[in-house]
Write a protein that holds these residues in place. Structure first.
Motif, short mmCIF file in Angstrom:
data_model
loop_
_atom_site.label_atom_id
_atom_site.label_comp_id
_atom_site.label_asym_id
_atom_site.label_seq_id
_atom_site.Cartn_x
_atom_site.Cartn_y
_atom_site.Cartn_z
N THR A 44 0.84 -1.21 0.00
CA THR A 44 0.00 0.00 0.00
C THR A 44 0.86 1.24 0.00
N ILE A 45 1.98 1.18 0.73
CA ILE A 45 2.88 2.35 0.76
C ILE A 45 3.49 2.57 -0.61
N LYS A 46 3.89 1.46 -1.26
CA LYS A 46 4.45 1.59 -2.60
C LYS A 46 3.41 2.16 -3.56
N LEU A 47 2.18 1.66 -3.44
CA LEU A 47 1.12 2.14 -4.33
C LEU A 47 0.85 3.62 -4.12
N LEU A 48 0.89 4.04 -2.87
CA LEU A 48 0.65 5.46 -2.59
C LEU A 48 1.78 6.33 -3.10
N ASP A 49 3.00 5.79 -3.11
CA ASP A 49 4.13 6.59 -3.57
C ASP A 49 4.21 6.63 -5.09
N VAL A 50 3.70 5.55 -5.80
CA VAL A 50 3.86 5.47 -7.25
C VAL A 50 2.69 6.09 -7.97
N LEU A 51 1.48 5.68 -7.58
CA LEU A 51 0.30 6.11 -8.31
C LEU A 51 0.04 7.58 -8.09
N HIS A 80 -7.47 -2.70 -12.71
CA HIS A 80 -6.79 -1.54 -12.11
C HIS A 80 -7.77 -0.67 -11.33
N GLN A 81 -8.95 -0.47 -11.87
CA GLN A 81 -9.95 0.34 -11.16
C GLN A 81 -10.43 -0.36 -9.90
N ILE A 82 -10.60 -1.68 -10.00
CA ILE A 82 -11.03 -2.44 -8.80
C ILE A 82 -9.99 -2.33 -7.71
N VAL A 83 -8.71 -2.48 -8.10
CA VAL A 83 -7.63 -2.39 -7.10
C VAL A 83 -7.61 -1.00 -6.47
N LYS A 84 -7.75 0.02 -7.33
CA LYS A 84 -7.73 1.39 -6.78
C LYS A 84 -8.92 1.62 -5.85
N HIS A 88 -8.45 2.43 -2.05
CA HIS A 88 -9.03 3.66 -1.51
C HIS A 88 -9.95 3.37 -0.33
N GLN A 89 -10.78 2.32 -0.46
CA GLN A 89 -11.70 1.95 0.62
C GLN A 89 -10.92 1.49 1.85
N ASN A 90 -9.85 0.67 1.58
CA ASN A 90 -9.02 0.22 2.72
C ASN A 90 -8.34 1.40 3.42
N ILE A 91 -7.88 2.34 2.59
CA ILE A 91 -7.23 3.53 3.19
C ILE A 91 -8.21 4.29 4.07
N LEU A 92 -9.44 4.43 3.53
CA LEU A 92 -10.45 5.15 4.32
C LEU A 92 -10.77 4.41 5.61
N ALA A 97 -10.29 3.95 11.26
CA ALA A 97 -9.95 3.16 12.45
C ALA A 97 -8.85 3.83 13.26
N LEU A 98 -7.80 4.28 12.51
CA LEU A 98 -6.72 4.98 13.22
C LEU A 98 -7.21 6.26 13.89
N LEU A 99 -8.11 6.97 13.14
CA LEU A 99 -8.65 8.20 13.72
C LEU A 99 -9.44 7.92 14.99
N GLU A 100 -10.27 6.87 14.93
CA GLU A 100 -11.04 6.50 16.12
C GLU A 100 -10.12 6.08 17.25
#
Length: 373
Positions: A44-51, A80-84, A88-92, A97-100
């Motif tokens: 996920t970190i790699k995806l956030l840094d590349v995309l 690709h759209q499904i993965v994104k 995105h949903q996992n990030i949210l 969860a982290l915010l809570e």
């Protein structure tokens, strides 16, 4: 507490693209984003840094209308759209969860901090109250300690006074009891001895009375015999003494009468001499006063003669002066008549009244008589 950017949800909802790390940091904040990056998956970190996000992507939650559904046909999503979308949903979900979790941690830390502070304040309040209570207790202890010491001292004094009074009263009662016992013993012994003493005294009194009666009769007989002789002798001496005293008194009486007569004659002579001397002195004094009075009369007569002579001289001088003044006034009147070329007696009003009276005394006398009449 960490605050998130209010625009992050709008951007995430309007785009289905994967947000970059800068957007996540801007939305979640540096601390929360760092926590997210530390705990998320490596892919996920790699995806956030590349995309990179696509600006022309459509909103993930847009609802198509009926016209759009009729016009466009169904296009199946790509991998690709499904993965994104899943990323995105996992990030949210992870962010929420982290915010809570962070909110819970912050709330728990704040609650713990508040509880700790309130506990500390409560402990401080309790300590302050305990200190105040201890100080108050010490003050009360000191106050009541002093009061107890004072009361104890006063009670000790009262106890000593009462003890001394009780001891004195006990000693007094003991002394009274001893004295009463002695009195009782003495009365008992006196009752026992009274009978014996009465018998002894009565027997002695009877013997003494018999002896006394015998001696008294003898003494009376001897005394009567002696007194008879003494009485006869004393009567004779008294008669002689009375005769002698009467004779001496008669002689002294005659002597006193003669002495009184001589004293009266002497006093009378002395009184006559004193009266004659006083009369002579008074006659001499009055004669001297009369002579002085005669001399004074002579001097006064001479003075009166001299005063009469002076008065006559004054009258004569006054008369001469008045005549001279009258002559001067007449000459002055003539001078005035000559100066003013007036007839005689027309310018008299220019003269003073005194001069007019001097010049015309007869006229003034007539005027006074007329006024009197």
């Amino acid at each position: 507490m960490h605050q998130t950017n209010p625009k992050c949800n709008v951007k995430l909802c309007s785009n289905n693209d994967v947000p970059p790390s800068s957007v996540i940091r801007a939305c979640l904040g540096p601390s929360l984003a760092q926590v997210f990056f530390d705990y998320t998956h490596h892919d996920t970190i790699k995806l956030l840094d590349v995309l990179t996000p696509l600006k022309t992507s459509k909103a993930c939650f847009s609802i198509p209308s009926d016209r759009q559904l009729s016009e466009c046909r169904f296009i199946p999503p790509t991998d690709h759209q499904i993965v994104k979308g899943f990323v995105h949903q996992n990030i949210l979900e992870i962010g929420e969860a982290l915010l809570e979790r962070v909110k819970k941690d912050i709330a728990e830390s704040l609650r713990d901090k508040i509880e700790r502070q309130s506990r500390e304040k409560f402990y401080l309040y309790q300590a302050k109250k305990r200190r105040e209570a201890e100080l108050h207790a010490e003050q009360l202890h000191e106050k009541y300690g002093n009061y107890i010491e004072t009361v104890q001292h006063e009670l000790q004094k009262q106890l000593e006074v009462e003890w001394s009074k009780a001891a004195a009263e006990c000693a007094k009662n003991t002394q009274k009891a001893v004295v009463q016992e002695r009195i009782n013993v003495t009365n008992e012994m006196m009752r026992k001895m009274r009978a014996e003493m009465t018998h002894v005294v009565q027997s002695l009194y009877k013997d003494f009375e018999e002896l006394f009666c015998a001696k008294r009769d003898n003494i009376i007989a001897d005394f009567n015999q002696i007194m008879r002789g003494k009485h006869v002798k004393l009567k004779k001496e008294m008669q002689e003494f009375k005769e002698k005293v009467n004779r001496d008194l008669y002689i002294q009486r005659r002597q006193f009468e003669m002495q009184n007569a001589a004293d009266l004659i002497h006093v009378l002579c002395l009184e006559r001499l004193r009266n004659n001397r006083e009369k002579h002195i008074m006659h001499k004094y009055f004669q001297q006063q009369i002579n002085e009075f005669y001399e004074l009369m002579v001097r006064l007569k001479d003075v009166i003669i001299a005063m009469r002579k002076e008065i006559t001289d004054c009258h004569i001088e006054k008369k001469l002066l008045s005549e001279e003044l009258c002559e001067v006034a007449k000459h002055f009147q003539k001078f005035i008549d000559f100066v003013f070329r007036a007839m005689p007696r027309q310018a008299d009003y220019l003269l003073p009244l005194e001069l007019q009276r001097i010049i015309r005394p007869d006229k003034d006398k007539e005027e006074t008589k007329n006024i009197v009449e």
